[in-house]
Design a protein around this motif. Structure first.
Motif, PDB file in Angstrom:
ATOM      1  N   ARG A  58     -75.370  72.461-100.387  1.00 18.59           N
ATOM      2  CA  ARG A  58     -74.626  72.258 -99.147  1.00 18.59           C
ATOM      3  C   ARG A  58     -73.267  72.950 -99.189  1.00 18.59           C
ATOM      4  O   ARG A  58     -72.803  73.486 -98.187  1.00 18.59           O
ATOM      5  CB  ARG A  58     -74.450  70.760 -98.898  1.00 18.59           C
ATOM      6  CG  ARG A  58     -73.952  70.433 -97.508  1.00 18.59           C
ATOM      7  CD  ARG A  58     -73.897  68.943 -97.224  1.00 18.59           C
ATOM      8  NE  ARG A  58     -75.017  68.217 -97.792  1.00 18.59           N
ATOM      9  CZ  ARG A  58     -74.934  66.984 -98.263  1.00 18.59           C
ATOM     10  NH1 ARG A  58     -73.806  66.328 -98.258  1.00 18.59           N
ATOM     11  NH2 ARG A  58     -75.991  66.380 -98.750  1.00 18.59           N
ATOM     12  N   LEU A  59     -72.637  72.940-100.365  1.00 20.01           N
ATOM     13  CA  LEU A  59     -71.292  73.510-100.481  1.00 20.01           C
ATOM     14  C   LEU A  59     -71.287  74.972-100.929  1.00 20.01           C
ATOM     15  O   LEU A  59     -70.233  75.600-100.996  1.00 20.01           O
ATOM     16  CB  LEU A  59     -70.454  72.669-101.458  1.00 20.01           C
ATOM     17  CG  LEU A  59     -70.214  71.229-101.027  1.00 20.01           C
ATOM     18  CD1 LEU A  59     -69.526  70.441-102.136  1.00 20.01           C
ATOM     19  CD2 LEU A  59     -69.404  71.172 -99.740  1.00 20.01           C
ATOM     20  N   GLY A  60     -72.462  75.494-101.258  1.00 17.73           N
ATOM     21  CA  GLY A  60     -72.528  76.876-101.705  1.00 17.73           C
ATOM     22  C   GLY A  60     -71.893  77.090-103.071  1.00 17.73           C
ATOM     23  O   GLY A  60     -71.327  78.136-103.355  1.00 17.73           O
ATOM     24  N   LEU A  61     -71.999  76.072-103.932  1.00 23.77           N
ATOM     25  CA  LEU A  61     -71.442  76.140-105.283  1.00 23.77           C
ATOM     26  C   LEU A  61     -72.575  76.093-106.298  1.00 23.77           C
ATOM     27  O   LEU A  61     -73.668  75.611-106.002  1.00 23.77           O
ATOM     28  CB  LEU A  61     -70.498  74.957-105.528  1.00 23.77           C
ATOM     29  CG  LEU A  61     -69.267  74.848-104.631  1.00 23.77           C
ATOM     30  CD1 LEU A  61     -68.556  73.511-104.858  1.00 23.77           C
ATOM     31  CD2 LEU A  61     -68.324  76.007-104.890  1.00 23.77           C
ATOM     32  N   SER A  62     -72.301  76.562-107.498  1.00 24.63           N
ATOM     33  CA  SER A  62     -73.322  76.491-108.541  1.00 24.63           C
ATOM     34  C   SER A  62     -73.456  75.041-109.030  1.00 24.63           C
ATOM     35  O   SER A  62     -72.518  74.257-108.939  1.00 24.63           O
ATOM     36  CB  SER A  62     -72.958  77.406-109.712  1.00 24.63           C
ATOM     37  OG  SER A  62     -71.852  76.880-110.419  1.00 24.63           O
ATOM     38  N   ARG A  63     -74.617  74.729-109.557  1.00 25.15           N
ATOM     39  CA  ARG A  63     -74.842  73.376-110.079  1.00 25.15           C
ATOM     40  C   ARG A  63     -73.884  73.038-111.226  1.00 25.15           C
ATOM     41  O   ARG A  63     -73.356  71.926-111.258  1.00 25.15           O
ATOM     42  CB  ARG A  63     -76.291  73.208-110.506  1.00 25.15           C
ATOM     43  CG  ARG A  63     -77.221  73.082-109.331  1.00 25.15           C
ATOM     44  CD  ARG A  63     -78.653  72.943-109.802  1.00 25.15           C
ATOM     45  NE  ARG A  63     -79.537  72.929-108.656  1.00 25.15           N
ATOM     46  CZ  ARG A  63     -80.507  72.056-108.478  1.00 25.15           C
ATOM     47  NH1 ARG A  63     -80.738  71.130-109.385  1.00 25.15           N
ATOM     48  NH2 ARG A  63     -81.258  72.100-107.404  1.00 25.15           N
ATOM     49  N   PRO A  64     -73.652  73.974-112.167  1.00 17.18           N
ATOM     50  CA  PRO A  64     -72.692  73.641-113.231  1.00 17.18           C
ATOM     51  C   PRO A  64     -71.285  73.374-112.691  1.00 17.18           C
ATOM     52  O   PRO A  64     -70.591  72.480-113.192  1.00 17.18           O
ATOM     53  CB  PRO A  64     -72.710  74.874-114.142  1.00 17.18           C
ATOM     54  CG  PRO A  64     -74.030  75.508-113.898  1.00 17.18           C
ATOM     55  CD  PRO A  64     -74.333  75.240-112.445  1.00 17.18           C
ATOM     56  N   THR A  65     -70.871  74.100-111.670  1.00 17.92           N
ATOM     57  CA  THR A  65     -69.550  73.869-111.068  1.00 17.92           C
ATOM     58  C   THR A  65     -69.483  72.479-110.477  1.00 17.92           C
ATOM     59  O   THR A  65     -68.519  71.733-110.699  1.00 17.92           O
ATOM     60  CB  THR A  65     -69.241  74.933-109.998  1.00 17.92           C
ATOM     61  OG1 THR A  65     -69.198  76.220-110.632  1.00 17.92           O
ATOM     62  CG2 THR A  65     -67.927  74.657-109.291  1.00 17.92           C
ATOM     63  N   VAL A  66     -70.510  72.103-109.728  1.00 16.51           N
ATOM     64  CA  VAL A  66     -70.546  70.765-109.119  1.00 16.51           C
ATOM     65  C   VAL A  66     -70.590  69.700-110.207  1.00 16.51           C
ATOM     66  O   VAL A  66     -69.889  68.688-110.115  1.00 16.51           O
ATOM     67  CB  VAL A  66     -71.732  70.632-108.141  1.00 16.51           C
ATOM     68  CG1 VAL A  66     -71.952  69.188-107.725  1.00 16.51           C
ATOM     69  CG2 VAL A  66     -71.494  71.508-106.916  1.00 16.51           C
ATOM     70  N   SER A  67     -71.351  69.914-111.249  1.00 17.69           N
ATOM     71  CA  SER A  67     -71.427  68.950-112.339  1.00 17.69           C
ATOM     72  C   SER A  67     -70.054  68.747-112.981  1.00 17.69           C
ATOM     73  O   SER A  67     -69.640  67.604-113.239  1.00 17.69           O
ATOM     74  CB  SER A  67     -72.431  69.422-113.389  1.00 17.69           C
ATOM     75  OG  SER A  67     -72.493  68.495-114.454  1.00 17.69           O
ATOM     76  N   ASN A  68     -69.333  69.834-113.226  1.00 18.94           N
ATOM     77  CA  ASN A  68     -67.983  69.730-113.801  1.00 18.94           C
ATOM     78  C   ASN A  68     -67.033  68.998-112.862  1.00 18.94           C
ATOM     79  O   ASN A  68     -66.241  68.156-113.291  1.00 18.94           O
ATOM     80  CB  ASN A  68     -67.430  71.117-114.135  1.00 18.94           C
ATOM     81  CG  ASN A  68     -68.147  71.760-115.307  1.00 18.94           C
ATOM     82  OD1 ASN A  68     -68.731  71.089-116.139  1.00 18.94           O
ATOM     83  ND2 ASN A  68     -68.110  73.077-115.360  1.00 18.94           N
TER      84      ASN A  68
END
Length: 148
Positions: A58-68
């Motif tokens: 939804r935010l156009g971010l990578s999964r690792p970025t969102v996880s961090n």
């Protein structure tokens, strides 16, 4: 038809956003929350539960970025991660009451700050801003990456 000075518009939007954010934080004595974390809270309105993967899309971010980001936000008491009831191997995310309160206070302060600033403008400027809102909303939508 008037040509759009895209560079000038971009040069106004970014400082305007930062100025409003700073003023709202000061008015409400809000903590410093990074923009990326604010966008996650914005994507998790009250009673919304989602997965980190859905948030990333939804935010156009990578999964690792969102996880961090979620790890930092969980430590700050802004989100809660818990196993999904129907599949305990999956995690779901929701904004905490604290995060929603901070966000509500930020939105109220932002609205009041913009209203007070607009009251210092000419009626023509206020009319121009009001007329520009639908186009600015469509521009925001056009700039938002589609869900992946």
């Amino acid at each position: 038809m008037t040509a759009l000075d895209a560079a000038r518009l971009a040069a106004v939007i970014s400082p305007l956003r930062r100025t409003l954010l700073t003023a709202a934080r000061a008015a409400e004595h809000l903590p410093e929350i990074p923009d990326a974390q604010i966008e996650i809270i914005r994507a998790l309105p009250r009673d919304t539960v989602t997965t980190p993967g859905e948030l990333a899309g939804r935010l156009g971010l990578s999964r690792p970025t969102v996880s961090n980001l979620l790890t930092q936000m969980e430590a700050a008491g802004l989100v809660e991660r818990r196993p999904r009831p129907e599949n305990r191997r999956q995690v779901e995310v929701l904004a905490t009451a604290r995060a929603l309160d901070l966000f509500d206070r930020f939105d109220l302060a932002s609205g009041a700050i913009v209203a007070a600033a607009a009251a210092t403008l000419t009626p023509e400027d206020v009319d121009a801003l009001a007329a520009a809102l639908p186009a600015l909303e469509r521009l925001r939508d056009a700039l938002t990456p589609p869900p992946s």
